[in-house]
Write a protein that holds these residues in place. Structure first.
Motif, short mmCIF file in Angstrom:
data_model
loop_
_atom_site.label_atom_id
_atom_site.label_comp_id
_atom_site.label_asym_id
_atom_site.label_seq_id
_atom_site.Cartn_x
_atom_site.Cartn_y
_atom_site.Cartn_z
N ALA A 1 -9.05 4.00 9.70
CA ALA A 1 -8.13 3.22 8.66
C ALA A 1 -7.61 1.90 9.46
CB ALA A 1 -6.83 4.19 8.38
N THR A 2 -6.93 1.31 8.62
CA THR A 2 -6.43 -0.01 9.18
C THR A 2 -5.08 0.34 9.83
OG1 THR A 2 -7.29 -1.36 7.45
CG2 THR A 2 -5.49 -2.34 8.82
N TYR A 3 -5.08 0.23 11.48
CA TYR A 3 -3.89 0.67 12.11
C TYR A 3 -3.46 -0.90 12.88
CZ TYR A 3 -5.79 5.32 11.46
OH TYR A 3 -6.08 6.49 10.69
N THR A 4 -3.60 -1.83 12.56
CA THR A 4 -3.34 -2.94 13.22
C THR A 4 -1.92 -3.32 13.50
OG1 THR A 4 -3.67 -4.39 11.11
CG2 THR A 4 -5.45 -4.12 12.77
N ARG A 5 -1.02 -2.66 12.67
CA ARG A 5 0.68 -2.58 12.72
C ARG A 5 1.17 -1.35 13.16
NH1 ARG A 5 2.45 -7.56 11.02
NH2 ARG A 5 1.19 -8.71 9.35
N ARG A 6 0.51 -0.49 13.75
CA ARG A 6 1.10 1.00 14.28
C ARG A 6 0.80 0.94 15.74
NH1 ARG A 6 -0.63 4.85 9.25
NH2 ARG A 6 0.15 3.65 7.64
N LEU A 7 1.99 1.32 16.61
CA LEU A 7 1.84 1.71 17.86
C LEU A 7 1.35 3.14 17.93
CD1 LEU A 7 5.20 -0.15 19.01
CD2 LEU A 7 2.67 -0.90 19.36
N PRO A 8 0.37 3.52 18.75
CA PRO A 8 0.13 4.54 18.78
C PRO A 8 1.18 5.68 19.29
CG PRO A 8 -1.74 3.52 19.48
CD PRO A 8 -0.59 2.49 19.23
N GLY B 1 4.59 12.38 12.12
CA GLY B 1 3.79 11.45 11.66
C GLY B 1 4.45 10.00 11.55
N LEU B 2 5.81 9.83 11.58
CA LEU B 2 6.55 8.95 11.25
C LEU B 2 5.83 7.91 12.17
CD1 LEU B 2 8.87 8.02 9.34
CD2 LEU B 2 10.31 8.31 11.23
N HIS B 3 5.60 6.64 11.74
CA HIS B 3 5.10 5.84 12.79
C HIS B 3 5.89 4.46 13.00
CE1 HIS B 3 3.15 5.35 9.02
NE2 HIS B 3 3.25 3.96 8.92
N LEU B 4 5.41 3.98 14.28
CA LEU B 4 6.45 2.63 14.48
C LEU B 4 5.60 1.71 14.41
CD1 LEU B 4 8.50 4.30 17.47
CD2 LEU B 4 9.12 4.76 15.05
N GLY B 5 5.95 0.40 14.40
CA GLY B 5 5.12 -0.80 14.66
C GLY B 5 5.79 -1.85 13.84
N THR B 6 5.04 -3.00 13.40
CA THR B 6 5.55 -4.17 12.96
C THR B 6 5.17 -4.48 11.56
OG1 THR B 6 3.88 -5.37 13.27
CG2 THR B 6 5.18 -5.18 15.20
N GLU B 7 5.91 -5.36 10.76
CA GLU B 7 5.85 -5.81 9.53
C GLU B 7 5.20 -7.16 9.57
OE1 GLU B 7 5.73 -3.62 7.05
OE2 GLU B 7 7.10 -1.96 7.46
N ASP C 1 1.92 -12.98 13.07
CA ASP C 1 2.98 -12.75 11.86
C ASP C 1 3.19 -11.23 12.31
OD1 ASP C 1 4.24 -12.55 9.83
OD2 ASP C 1 2.66 -12.53 8.47
N HIS C 2 4.23 -10.86 13.11
CA HIS C 2 4.80 -9.83 13.37
C HIS C 2 6.50 -9.78 13.44
CE1 HIS C 2 0.77 -7.94 14.39
NE2 HIS C 2 0.63 -9.22 15.04
N GLU C 3 6.93 -8.90 12.63
CA GLU C 3 8.32 -9.11 12.60
C GLU C 3 9.08 -7.52 12.41
OE1 GLU C 3 11.65 -11.46 10.15
OE2 GLU C 3 9.58 -12.64 10.67
N VAL C 4 10.32 -7.09 12.70
CA VAL C 4 10.90 -6.15 12.62
C VAL C 4 12.35 -6.50 12.16
CG1 VAL C 4 11.84 -4.10 13.79
CG2 VAL C 4 9.60 -5.21 14.65
N GLY C 5 12.46 -5.70 10.64
CA GLY C 5 13.81 -5.53 10.15
C GLY C 5 14.62 -4.64 11.01
N LEU D 1 14.12 3.53 16.44
CA LEU D 1 14.67 3.43 15.08
C LEU D 1 14.44 2.10 14.48
CD1 LEU D 1 16.03 5.06 12.99
CD2 LEU D 1 18.28 4.08 13.60
N GLN D 2 14.42 1.16 15.16
CA GLN D 2 14.33 -0.42 14.58
C GLN D 2 12.74 -0.48 14.26
OE1 GLN D 2 17.10 -1.86 14.24
NE2 GLN D 2 18.01 -0.35 15.58
N LEU D 3 11.78 0.46 15.05
CA LEU D 3 10.50 0.17 14.72
C LEU D 3 9.79 1.12 13.85
CD1 LEU D 3 9.12 -0.20 18.60
CD2 LEU D 3 9.36 -1.99 17.09
N VAL D 4 10.69 1.90 13.34
CA VAL D 4 10.25 2.81 12.17
C VAL D 4 9.68 2.07 11.04
CG1 VAL D 4 10.91 4.60 10.62
CG2 VAL D 4 11.29 4.66 12.82
N ARG D 5 8.52 2.37 10.63
CA ARG D 5 7.88 2.03 9.25
C ARG D 5 8.17 2.90 8.28
NH1 ARG D 5 2.25 -0.98 9.32
NH2 ARG D 5 3.13 -1.34 7.22
N SER D 6 8.72 2.85 7.25
CA SER D 6 9.03 4.00 6.31
C SER D 6 7.74 4.68 6.10
CB SER D 6 9.48 3.38 5.19
OG SER D 6 10.65 2.51 5.13
#
Length: 813
Positions: free
Chosen positions: A70-77, A673-679, A722-726, A791-796
């Protein structure tokens, strides 16, 4: 169904780590001015723990899922560990100012791409051997870990290692300060912050629900990737200053590893599988029902009728009816339409003990329906195969036989006042078990006529009472010492049993006495130390059976065509099938008219109990790689519909049963499986706009966040920087709750390198500093910790809502 609570915790540090210790005890007596030392005792001890190998059972899950594409380019393993202590179990000495060693994990998760130079094979192969061969035997140009004491047994242990070039190790390895941000604990349980407040959860429950997480600091790039959870023991100096490494390569212990493919075009894993599962229902929701998918219904009347049966979930099977081999219709308990549910054999009492009672007919053609008869047979087979259940049934029937003999003995001599008084006394004795049986009989002994009659019947010796009449003591002694098989027994006791079997009052009393033992109500769960009654064992076993536990899959779904690969199917539960299954289990004790009469009463009592009235109403069956990737995939309904059972029937098959018929079913990524990464910046801005009510439209999806792969450098940032974290509040302040996004607050994520070998490693230290600076006024007194950064890096988590049309029609013949 409310969204589950997820708690992030910084760490869980053991009081002492894995190491060798000496425990010394001294004893001094205070004698006023000074003390007198009596001596000293010392004991060496070693605290063991994970060092060179990690059993696969200790890994709860990994993300991205192993062997997925799959496309995992914004997810930290990340890897989730069963032991919440493991990341901090071994304490390394870092000697870094303002860094507490006990908060720094001894593990690191390193991600390698097939395009890296000097890394391990991206296909996942590792070097194997013993500890002595791989870690203690020098190799040219390879830096080995500087291990402390290693026992003779440890030297013989098998170990998995990888060897990495100095340059790639330098590019990937986190600094000691970054390591403390790359591990935390995640749990669905709330934390107790007030030390005066009692924790509502016990340690066993926390141990079961909490997991230790170790994150990688590198985002995947398109291509095949391999992640290795490595030990840093013996490499403290190399981690602190990689430039000081004099060898060309460095050897690391790999405790766990997995591979996956980062594909630039497929989209996120959950999204792609969700789409595949629900796509058949886009043209016609009926395609999501558990049945054969029929191409057409053309043909003669018989063909149309057969297709109609297939549409109702039936399948044709070979059936031998005792005379010839024919075909018959079979359908399991999972049916596509809600049916007319009845309990078979209500009119003919003996009929429920025979499987033939449950055979049906097609109605239009002379073809048998064997589904419920097969259920009866299966219930009987499952019951006979379970020793605990059969033992409990035997105990019930033994107790019932004893009560029946007691009833026959009391019935031998009519009570004063006629049959009605006798039945009243009998019911009182049976319905109030224990010493009340004897008390009731003692009351009868006060009647001189009864005493004389019983004494004569028992052939009493010379009377002791005045006037030559027997006294109560004589009769009591005879009855106590006698038995139904002795010469002193009441004549025709067993003959009297026949009368009791036809006496509803006696049978009711016997069953009541059996199912409500003295001191414990029938519906009361036994506490610690209280023996479980046979009735409780039977009832609990039947309760599990009615949730279809231990029912073979081919009985649930008789044809694989109904559940093809990558499918999701809704169904109703046929209560009559479940009742036939229950009747078959209860039939195991029938061996005589007496046992049938007792079991018939037990069966009636069970169906009138809370457990007997409950049958799952509906459910969903999922067969997909999504289940393999997310074994704890959340499946539920937003309505007040409880999940009766959730079971993995196979690595890729998930069954969920509901006690109602929900109109909406939700699939949600589990918190493990809640993943962390960027938006992307666009996604963060769109989310802020939605929260402010400025743009209620859909959020940007995968198609709005293209992945670009450079032909010249496949390791280049596929998102062009283009990587940002809300950012989320870490304290409750003003209108913000903990974990709530703060409007218009975000930070940009930067990397050590955005091209070349080892690219896309996040500058974790810089990110932590940026987040802490931007969150002033939203931070706890402890500042930004690993839990706060996580918690900052959580992607919903992704969620899919499936709308099931409950008005799918009634099951028809």
């Amino acid at each position: 169904m409310a969204d589950p609570l997820i708690t992030f915790t910084d760490n869980l540090v053991p009081v002492v780590g894995r190491d060798a210790y000496t425990l010394t005890v001294t004893h001094t007596i205070d004698v006023g001015e000074g003390g007198r030392r009596l001596g000293e005792a010392a004991q060496d001890l070693t605290i063991l723990g994970t060092r060179f190998g990690l059993p696969s059972a200790e890994v709860h899950s990994a993300h991205p899922p192993p062997d997925s594409t799959a496309t995992y380019t914004r997810r930290l393993p990340h890897v989730a560990l069963e032991s919440r202590l493991l990341p901090w179990e071994t304490r390394l000495t870092w000697n870094v100012q303002k860094l507490d060693d006990k908060h720094v994990p001894w593990l690191a998760l390193l991600l390698f791409s097939e395009h890296d130079q000097g890394g391990p094979p991206a296909t996942g192969e590792v070097e194997t051997g013993t500890v002595e061969q791989r870690l203690l035997t020098k190799a040219d140009g390879v830096r080995l870990p500087s291990l402390g004491h290693t026992s003779a047994d440890e030297k013989k242990e098998a170990v998995r290692t990888i060897t990495v070039s100095k340059e790639l190790f330098t590019a990937l390895i986190p600094t000691p300060d970054e390591l403390r941000y790359l591990a935390h604990i995640r749990s669905p349980l709330d934390q107790v912050k007030d030390p005066k407040k009692e924790d509502p959860f016990g340690q066993d429950e926390r141990r079961e629900a909490e997991y230790g997480f170790v994150l990688s600091s590198r985002l995947p790039v398109p291509g095949r990737c391999v992640a290795h959870l490595v030990s840093l023991e013996g490499h403290v100096g190399a981690v602190k200053d990689p430039s000081a490494i004099t060898e060309q390569r460095i050897r690391l212990v790999s405790l766990y590893s997995w591979t996956f493919v980062c594909d630039a075009e497929q989209g996120p894993l959950f999204s792609q599988f969700r789409s595949a599962l629900t796509k058949p229902g886009e043209s016609d929701p009926a395609h999501l029902l558990l049945r054969h998918d029929l191409a057409d219904s053309d043909g003669d009347a018989y063909r149309k009728h057969a297709l109609h049966r297939l549409e109702r979930g039936y399948v044709p099977l070979v059936h031998y009816d005792g005379a010839a081999t024919r075909y018959a219709w079979y359908r399991g308990p999972l049916v596509p339409h809600a049916g007319r549910q009845t309990i078979a054999a209500d009119g003919d009492r003996p009929a429920w003990t025979r499987p033939g009672t449950y055979l049906g007919t097609d109605g239009k053609y002379p073809v048998k329906e064997t589904g419920r008869a097969a259920a009866w047979t299966l219930g009987r087979q499952l019951a006979l195969a379970d020793q605990d259940f059969t033992a409990a049934m035997a105990d019930l029937l033994d107790d019932g036989s004893t009560l029946m003999r007691a009833a026959a003995r009391l019935h031998r001599t009519p009570a004063p006042g006629g049959p009605g008084a006798h039945h009243a006394a009998l019911r009182d004795a049976l319905e109030n078990p224990g010493d009340l049986h004897r008390a009731a009989f003692a009351g009868r002994l006060a009647d001189d006529g009864f005493v004389a009659a019983v004494a004569r019947a028992l052939g009493a010796p010379a009377p002791d009472g005045p006037g030559g009449e027997p006294v109560a003591a004589d009769v009591d002694e005879l009855v106590r010492d006698g038995s139904t098989k002795s010469g002193y027994a009441v004549p025709d006791v067993y003959a009297n049993l026949g009368g009791q079997l036809d006496d509803d009052a006696t049978l009711t009393g016997v069953v009541t006495a059996l199912l409500a033992p003295a001191g414990t109500a029938a519906d009361e769960a036994p506490g610690d130390g209280v023996p479980v009654s046979p009735w409780q064992v039977v009832r609990d076993w039947l309760k599990r059976l009615r949730r279809l536990e231990n029912v073979p899959f081919d009985h649930l779904v008789p044809t694989a065509a109904a559940v093809p690969v990558e499918s999701l199917r809704f169904f109703h539960v046929d209560a009559a099938w479940v009742n036939a299954l229950t009747d078959g289990a209860l039939s195991v004790g029938v061996c005589s008219r007496a046992t049938f009469q007792m079991l018939d009463g037990i069966r009636t009592a069970f169906y009138q109990s809370a457990e007997g009235k409950k049958v799952p109403k509906s459910g969903v069956l999922i067969r997909s790689a999504l289940v393999t990737a997310y074994p704890r995939l959340e499946v539920g309904a937003p309505e007040a519909t409880g999940t009766v059972r959730r079971a993995l029937l196979a690595p890729d098959i998930l069954l969920c049963l509901f006690d109602g018929t929900p109109s909406t079913v939700r699939l949600t990524e589990p918190f493990h499986g809640l993943h962390l990464g960027t938006e992307s910046k666009a996604a963060v801005r769109a989310l802020f706009a939605r929260l402010k009510g400025e743009d209620p439209g859909p959020l940007p999806g995968p198609d709005d966040d293209p992945v670009r792969v450079s032909r010249d450098d496949p390791l280049a940032d596929p998102h062009g920087g283009d990587h940002e974290v809300g950012l989320r509040s870490l304290v409750k302040t003003g209108s913000y709750e903990v974990g709530q996004l703060i409007l218009d607050k975000s930070v940009t994520v930067t990397f050590r390198a955005t091209s070349g070998s080892g690219a896309m490693v996040v500058k974790v230290g810089d990110l932590a500093s940026s987040v802490a600076s931007a969150l002033k006024g939203f931070l706890p007194s402890a500042g930004l910790t690993s839990a706060g950064l996580g918690l900052q890096l959580v992607r919903s988590p992704e969620r899919a809502s499936l709308y099931h049309d409950v008005a799918t029609g009634e099951d028809a013949p």
